[in-house]
Each structure stands twice: as C-alpha cells, then as structure tokens.
Design a protein around this motif. Structure first.
Motif, short mmCIF file in Angstrom:
data_model
loop_
_atom_site.label_atom_id
_atom_site.label_comp_id
_atom_site.label_asym_id
_atom_site.label_seq_id
_atom_site.Cartn_x
_atom_site.Cartn_y
_atom_site.Cartn_z
N GLN A 1 0.84 -1.19 0.00
CA GLN A 1 0.00 0.00 0.00
C GLN A 1 0.88 1.24 0.00
O GLN A 1 1.81 1.35 0.77
N VAL A 2 0.56 2.16 -0.89
CA VAL A 2 1.33 3.39 -0.99
C VAL A 2 0.85 4.38 0.06
O VAL A 2 -0.34 4.62 0.19
N GLN A 3 1.78 4.91 0.79
CA GLN A 3 1.45 5.91 1.81
C GLN A 3 2.23 7.18 1.55
O GLN A 3 3.45 7.15 1.42
N LEU A 4 1.53 8.28 1.46
CA LEU A 4 2.15 9.59 1.27
C LEU A 4 1.88 10.44 2.50
O LEU A 4 0.75 10.48 2.99
N VAL A 5 2.91 11.09 2.99
CA VAL A 5 2.77 11.89 4.20
C VAL A 5 3.32 13.28 3.94
O VAL A 5 4.51 13.44 3.67
N GLU A 6 2.45 14.27 4.05
CA GLU A 6 2.86 15.65 3.86
C GLU A 6 3.29 16.26 5.20
O GLU A 6 2.80 15.87 6.26
N SER A 7 4.15 17.26 5.11
CA SER A 7 4.54 18.02 6.28
C SER A 7 4.97 19.41 5.84
O SER A 7 5.20 19.65 4.64
N GLY A 8 5.07 20.32 6.81
CA GLY A 8 5.55 21.65 6.51
C GLY A 8 4.49 22.74 6.49
O GLY A 8 4.82 23.92 6.35
N GLY A 9 3.25 22.37 6.63
CA GLY A 9 2.20 23.38 6.62
C GLY A 9 2.23 24.22 7.90
O GLY A 9 2.96 23.92 8.85
N GLY A 10 1.45 25.28 7.90
CA GLY A 10 1.38 26.14 9.07
C GLY A 10 0.89 27.52 8.71
O GLY A 10 0.38 27.76 7.62
N LEU A 11 1.07 28.43 9.64
CA LEU A 11 0.63 29.82 9.46
C LEU A 11 1.82 30.67 9.04
O LEU A 11 2.89 30.60 9.65
N VAL A 12 1.64 31.47 8.02
CA VAL A 12 2.70 32.33 7.52
C VAL A 12 2.10 33.66 7.09
O VAL A 12 0.95 33.72 6.65
N GLN A 13 2.86 34.71 7.22
CA GLN A 13 2.39 36.03 6.81
C GLN A 13 2.51 36.20 5.31
O GLN A 13 3.38 35.59 4.67
N ALA A 14 1.65 37.04 4.77
CA ALA A 14 1.71 37.33 3.34
C ALA A 14 3.11 37.83 2.97
O ALA A 14 3.71 38.62 3.70
N GLY A 15 3.61 37.32 1.86
CA GLY A 15 4.95 37.66 1.42
C GLY A 15 6.00 36.71 1.92
O GLY A 15 7.16 36.74 1.46
N GLY A 16 5.63 35.86 2.85
CA GLY A 16 6.57 34.92 3.43
C GLY A 16 6.76 33.67 2.60
O GLY A 16 6.21 33.53 1.50
N SER A 17 7.55 32.75 3.13
CA SER A 17 7.88 31.50 2.43
C SER A 17 7.59 30.30 3.31
O SER A 17 7.57 30.40 4.55
N ARG A 18 7.41 29.19 2.64
CA ARG A 18 7.17 27.94 3.34
C ARG A 18 7.59 26.81 2.42
O ARG A 18 7.43 26.91 1.21
N ARG A 19 8.13 25.73 2.99
CA ARG A 19 8.46 24.57 2.17
C ARG A 19 7.68 23.36 2.64
O ARG A 19 7.79 22.96 3.80
N LEU A 20 6.94 22.79 1.75
CA LEU A 20 6.20 21.57 2.04
C LEU A 20 7.02 20.36 1.60
O LEU A 20 7.77 20.44 0.62
N SER A 21 6.86 19.27 2.32
CA SER A 21 7.51 18.01 1.97
C SER A 21 6.49 16.90 1.87
O SER A 21 5.47 16.93 2.57
#
Length: 121
Positions: A1-21
């Motif tokens: 069974q294939v399992q995908l797990v995301e991480s890296g979300g959250g609260l960020v201010q406009a103009g900011g950066s975030r990296r999801l995995s």
C-alpha cells in the motif's frame, strides 16, 4: 500500500515562504509522477505543480508560476513556496500516479492526508 505523508504546513504572513515536503517509500518515488494539489474551503481541488519520475520535467500552475517550485529527490518531494498570498490558503495534498505529468487529479492514484497552509494578510 502506498502511503504519502505531507509536512511543513502552518501559518505564515503574506509575502513569506514555506516549504512543504511529501514523504513516501523509495519504491513509490522511483516509479511515480508526483504532484501537489490544493483545496481551499468551498472550492474544488486544483492543480499546483507536478514533477516527472526523473525530476527533470516539471509543470506549475499559472497561479503559482514564478513563486512556487516543485522538486524531488530519492524519497521526498518538495514544494518551495515564496511570495505567499492570502489566496494561497488551502489544504495542500501530495499525490502520486503513473499517467504522466498531469494537471488532472483523476490521473493520480495515491493521495496524502493533506497539510494546511494559512497565509495571513
């Protein structure tokens, strides 16, 4: 069974950066096209970006082109998000499939549970 797990979300201010995995087994990454989709409240799920098996061919939605960058290595896929806007607020989903780099969610067979990204103004 294939399992995908995301991480890296959250609260960020406009103009900011975030990296999801997105993590998956090496076997999954080796044989699948990988993609990111997102869904905002009350809206349909929409394509964000996708990357081919080799990592060379990439496609980004017009709405995020120039701000978001998809990439992958042997066991993870990433979405680097820069210049975030309040309208980028959504649950972001990782997806895997074997039908080529596609913008259509029905071309992806496996999905993660999603990670929430909230951009404040």
């Amino acid at each position: 069974q294939v399992q995908l797990v995301e991480s890296g979300g959250g609260l960020v201010q406009a103009g900011g950066s975030r990296r999801l995995s997105c993590a998956a087994s090496e076997r999954t990454f080796r044989s699948n096209v990988m993609g990111w989709f997102r869904q905002a409240p009350g809206q349909e799920r929409e394509f964000v970006a996708a990357v081919g098996v080799s990592g060379v061919f990439k496609k980004h939605a017009d709405l995020v082109k120039g701000r978001f960058t998809i990439s992958r290595d042997n066991a993870r896929m990433y979405l680097q998000m820069n210049g975030l806007k309040p309208e980028d607020t959504a649950v972001y989903y990782c997806a895997a499939g074997r039908r080529g780099v596609s913008v259509n969610d029905y071309d992806y067979d496996y999905w993660g549970q999603g990670t929430q990204v909230t951009v404040s103004s």
